[in-house]
Scaffold this active site. Sequence first.
Site: not given
Length: 390
Positions: A339, A362
């Site tokens: 969590g 890229e």
Amino acid sequence: MDRLLPTQEGQELVALVREIAQGELAPRAAAAEEAAEFPRDAFALLGEAGVLGMPYPEKWGGSDQPYEVYLQALEEIAAAWMSVGVGVSVHVMTCLALAEHGTAEQQDALMPEMIGGTLLGAYALSESGAGSDIAAMTTRATRNGDEFVLNGTKSWISHAGHADYYTTFARTEDDLSLPVSAFLVPADSVGLSFGTPERKMGMNASHTATVTFDGVAVPANRMIGAQGDGLRIALGSLDSGRLGIAACATGLAQAALDCAVEYARERQQFGRAIAEFQGLQFLLADMAAAVDQARAVYLHAARLKDAGRHYSRAAAVAKLTATDAAMKVTTDAVQVLGGYGYTRDFPAERYMREAKVTQIFEGTNQIQRIVIARQLIGSQVRSGLATRRK
């Protein structure tokens, strides 16, 4: 980590960069990303430290280091602050076109400031309709006496609005089948304007926006290389840029791994640290293996480049491998933290958001697969022809 570098000087340079990255960059990263603050001063700092000039010759103020040294220094920067790491990679790529294809006069006049941190560059190649298909670009550069007049719009440009120059690619003929040329466009050019930064899921300190050329007049002596050499220059720069992104992705994955290991050592469940549970140990081991593999492939490609050998396929493999690894390792880091990994109290969620774009820019990882396959099939076909001819 235990790095293997080719020289003692390289070892000391990477250690210095790590010290700067961890001492000056890492403490600022979370707050700057939250506020989407562009870290221009960080690039000036790295320029003064010699980082931007690491792979360039000493005659321009660089340190003439092999790419395998530069990339490992870049990895350290990205591990501390991904936006700055990618920014350094982009800037170094903007310099490459001039370094490899410019005239001696252009290089001597511009390269010292470009690699010294005084000037910051942007790489204006992509367009909204010409991302992966760069040959489809529509930006035009029309000759007008001693100038070229540029018209068009570039998209997804890192440092847009902050850069001092734009390494720009434009079509120098109206016919789409005819050549593209490269230009170094000053940021203060009349007619150059910038869009609002994109609202991204990560790397918000790295501003990305459109760049519009509306009758921008550029002196003919700001053309890089010969007219029509643009695509060749762009593709060569992208090969080196892919190595930069591979190194950045590896640094990001290393940071996520370090975060997960530290948390696992400290987090107590059922009366002991969760790092003692075999299931978690196996997960961490797989993460570490992915980081090591990513580093190995980008260093292999860098060593080919340093040796003057063809490295385009190796660069595509490195970019593909390292960025996929970054996505997996950062996702697993969130899982290790449970969590807490889903909250902004820990950097794991930021790492995961930042990793995603590495699979996209890229050249998407699908494009990398095309590059690899075409070179592989092409070499196999040529090999087969040669065998039959014997």
